[in-house]
Structures are given as C-alpha cells and as structure tokens.
Design a protein around this motif. Sequence first.
Motif, PDB file in Angstrom:
ATOM      1  N   PHE A   9       1.268  -2.596   0.206  1.00  0.00           N
ATOM      2  CA  PHE A   9       0.212  -1.722  -0.294  1.00  0.00           C
ATOM      3  C   PHE A   9      -1.018  -1.900   0.577  1.00  0.00           C
ATOM      4  O   PHE A   9      -1.147  -2.883   1.303  1.00  0.00           O
ATOM      5  N   THR A  10      -1.893  -0.916   0.500  1.00  0.00           N
ATOM      6  CA  THR A  10      -3.089  -0.937   1.346  1.00  0.00           C
ATOM      7  C   THR A  10      -4.180  -1.808   0.727  1.00  0.00           C
ATOM      8  O   THR A  10      -4.143  -2.124  -0.466  1.00  0.00           O
ATOM      9  N   ALA A  11      -5.141  -2.125   1.561  1.00  0.00           N
ATOM     10  CA  ALA A  11      -6.317  -2.850   1.068  1.00  0.00           C
ATOM     11  C   ALA A  11      -7.048  -1.990   0.040  1.00  0.00           C
ATOM     12  O   ALA A  11      -7.574  -2.513  -0.952  1.00  0.00           O
ATOM     13  N   ALA A  12      -7.056  -0.683   0.260  1.00  0.00           N
ATOM     14  CA  ALA A  12      -7.709   0.225  -0.692  1.00  0.00           C
ATOM     15  C   ALA A  12      -7.039   0.132  -2.061  1.00  0.00           C
ATOM     16  O   ALA A  12      -7.722   0.088  -3.093  1.00  0.00           O
ATOM     17  N   PHE A  13      -5.703   0.075  -2.093  1.00  0.00           N
ATOM     18  CA  PHE A  13      -4.986  -0.052  -3.365  1.00  0.00           C
ATOM     19  C   PHE A  13      -5.343  -1.368  -4.043  1.00  0.00           C
ATOM     20  O   PHE A  13      -5.576  -1.411  -5.252  1.00  0.00           O
ATOM     21  N   LEU A  14      -5.410  -2.444  -3.279  1.00  0.00           N
ATOM     22  CA  LEU A  14      -5.791  -3.746  -3.832  1.00  0.00           C
ATOM     23  C   LEU A  14      -7.173  -3.659  -4.473  1.00  0.00           C
ATOM     24  O   LEU A  14      -7.375  -4.107  -5.603  1.00  0.00           O
ATOM     25  N   LEU A  15      -8.122  -3.066  -3.763  1.00  0.00           N
ATOM     26  CA  LEU A  15      -9.475  -2.948  -4.295  1.00  0.00           C
ATOM     27  C   LEU A  15      -9.526  -2.033  -5.518  1.00  0.00           C
ATOM     28  O   LEU A  15     -10.260  -2.309  -6.474  1.00  0.00           O
ATOM     29  N   GLN A  16      -8.747  -0.967  -5.517  1.00  0.00           N
ATOM     30  CA  GLN A  16      -8.688  -0.085  -6.675  1.00  0.00           C
ATOM     31  C   GLN A  16      -8.165  -0.835  -7.898  1.00  0.00           C
ATOM     32  O   GLN A  16      -8.706  -0.710  -9.004  1.00  0.00           O
ATOM     33  N   CYS A  17      -7.120  -1.624  -7.694  1.00  0.00           N
ATOM     34  CA  CYS A  17      -6.554  -2.408  -8.798  1.00  0.00           C
ATOM     35  C   CYS A  17      -7.560  -3.416  -9.333  1.00  0.00           C
ATOM     36  O   CYS A  17      -7.732  -3.551 -10.544  1.00  0.00           O
TER      37      CYS A  17
END
Length: 99
Positions: free
Chosen positions: A79-87
Amino acid sequence: MQYVDVSHTRAYVSKSLHFHARAIRMAEKTDYEALAANLLKAELKRKGVTYAQLVERLNAIGVDEKEVNVRNKLSRGKFTAAFLLQCLSAIGSQTLHLG
C-alpha cells in the motif's frame, strides 16, 4: 598448452552477482513493506479498530475502500504512504511508535 575462453563465464558470474544484489534490494523492500503493515496493524489493535470499522472510518473521510481490499493490502504489505496516512487519520492516531 590449451586456452579456455572465460569471457562468457565472467559475464555469467557478473549477471549472477547483479541478480543476487537485486534480490537483496527486493528483500529489503519487502522488509519495509512488512514493517509498514505491522505498524498499521499494531495501531489498529491499539485503538481497538477492526478492518470493517477501518473501512467505515475511511469511507467517512472520503476514501472508498472495501474490507477485502484493506485486508489484502495489510496482508501483503502493498500500500502507498498516502493509504497509511489515510488509515492513521481515520482511526485518530496522532503519533506512530516505530519500534
């Protein structure tokens, strides 16, 4: 006296070493993927949030995800860093403990 052409052998060894070095770099990437997935899983557990709840919270902030996709992303570590931050944002994490 017999001479042996080793130029082909050197090329083979060179390719083998290049492949081995590439495999090591790929392993390092996989280690980081596993670390990212484990960090997110740990935060979910610490916050008491299930995958289904995470999906609901992601949807609430405008991120369209399905539970099976989230489960696969965390299982594979892909998963992307953006997905990590969204979570992290969706579950209300202000800080992340790296180890």
